[in-house]
Write an enzyme that holds these catalytic residues in place. Structure first.
Site, short mmCIF file in Angstrom:
data_model
loop_
_atom_site.label_atom_id
_atom_site.label_comp_id
_atom_site.label_asym_id
_atom_site.label_seq_id
_atom_site.Cartn_x
_atom_site.Cartn_y
_atom_site.Cartn_z
N CYS A 87 16.20 -93.08 -14.01
CA CYS A 87 16.03 -94.46 -13.54
C CYS A 87 14.90 -95.14 -14.32
O CYS A 87 15.03 -95.33 -15.51
CB CYS A 87 15.82 -94.45 -12.02
SG CYS A 87 16.14 -96.05 -11.27
N HIS A 197 20.40 -90.77 -9.75
CA HIS A 197 19.33 -89.91 -9.23
C HIS A 197 19.86 -88.53 -8.84
O HIS A 197 20.15 -88.29 -7.67
CB HIS A 197 18.69 -90.57 -8.01
CG HIS A 197 17.85 -91.76 -8.35
ND1 HIS A 197 16.53 -91.66 -8.74
CD2 HIS A 197 18.15 -93.08 -8.38
CE1 HIS A 197 16.05 -92.86 -8.98
NE2 HIS A 197 17.01 -93.75 -8.77
N GLU A 199 18.21 -85.91 -8.43
CA GLU A 199 17.24 -85.24 -7.55
C GLU A 199 17.52 -85.52 -6.07
O GLU A 199 16.96 -84.86 -5.20
CB GLU A 199 15.81 -85.65 -7.91
CG GLU A 199 15.37 -87.05 -7.48
CD GLU A 199 15.78 -88.16 -8.45
OE1 GLU A 199 16.69 -87.94 -9.28
OE2 GLU A 199 15.20 -89.26 -8.34
#
Lengths: 227, 80
Positions: A87, A197, A199
């Site tokens: 990002c 994302h 994660e």
């Protein structure tokens, strides 16, 4: 044990999620490095998380990309170290010249926060080797400036070199990115930048684990976890 | 002291959705005949020097290094 380091800039806000993911998957908390540092600790993976460094003033990632720590990161990139930018981290890596192209305002002008589908376009990179070629992943995005752009010559180059790691699949391109590009690697393949994302999809509590194999690959945990 | 104005605009061919939205809004306000709108940024910079050549060189370097992203943007420097 593999080690990681997270680089922090004022205004990032996805660092805690990233640190949690790295800790859970590598078994060791990452070193956290402030942007004013001029040296980086030895690590197997360097990560710039998401957020809004310097409030996205001037351009997303522009000010952070000129921070003291970035010269050290440039040295690590040249030496072949693995570097991941997610990002705002992707925006910072392009602004720093570590990845080609630029990330512009979303074509629809709106901030987008939703789940998209990603196609693994190149499953042979050191970040994507835990996936199958063409595998479709679920992954959340949350950004205002994720519209990937590169001029025709650069674009042809990254496509021909297999530098496109991920594309938005099945019409889920949320931002107008050229060729539906969601993530690219550097020419040497050791730097990955992506808008989504991973994660945030690493354990059952997240509602999915599709992002986990990326970190397992980058942290060399694939074999261990499979055993 | 030298005062300068730096204008940064998107390169031709780079999509400008913000410019498009402004263009549509102008049409909605009743301004007919607006062919196209491209938006950009202006930086007014004051430099502690009297040397015009040095100022121009410094401003170009500032644009290359920070003020513009030359992947997508062009810049223009005017010494005022």
């Amino acid at each position: 044990m593999t080690t990681s380091a997270v680089i922090l800039f004022p205004g990032l806000n996805r660092d805690r999620d990233m640190i949690a993911a790295l800790t859970k998957i590598s078994g060791k908390a990452p070193a956290v490095v402030w942007h004013t540092e001029t040296a980086l600790p030895e690590a197997d993976l360097y990560v710039i998380p998401g957020g809004f460094s310097y409030g996205d003033y001037l351009r997303a990632g522009a000010i952070a990309a000129r921070s003291p720590v970035m010269d050290a990161l440039r040295g690590k990139a040249a030496a072949g170290s693995r570097i991941l930018g997610v990002c705002n981290g992707f925006q910072i890596l392009t602004e720093a010249g570590l990845l080609p192209g630029a990330l512009m305002r979303n074509a629809g002008l709106n901030f987008v926060c939703r789940e998209v589908l990603l196609e693994v376009v190149n499953a042979e990179t050191m970040f994507t080797r835990g996936y199958a070629q063409g595998q479709i992943l679920r992954c959340p995005v949350a950004h205002h400036d994720g519209n990937y752009f590169a001029d025709a010559k650069t674009l042809a180059g990254i496509e021909d070199n297999g530098q496109v790691a991920f594309r938005y699949a099945s019409g889920t391109n949320p931002n107008g990115s050229v060729n539906d590009i969601a993530g690219i690697v550097s020419q040497q393949g050791n730097v990955l930048g992506m808008m989504p994302h991973p994660e945030n999809l690493i354990e059952p509590a997240h509602g999915g684990m599709d992002g986990r194999a990326l970190f397992e690959a980058a942290l060399e945990r694939l074999e261990k976890n499979a055993a | 002291m030298i005062k300068a104005r730096v204008t940064v605009t998107l390169k031709n061919g780079v999509l400008d959705p913000q410019g498009k939205a402004i263009e549509k809004s102008l049409g909605a306000l009743g301004f007919g005949g607006v062919g196209s709108v491209r938006q950009g940024k202006v930086f007014d910079v004051e430099l502690d020097t009297k040397d015009r050549k040095k100022a121009e060189a410094d401003l170009s370097a500032m644009c290359e290094k920070l003020l513009a992203n030359t992947v997508i943007e062009d810049y223009h420097v005017d010494i005022l």
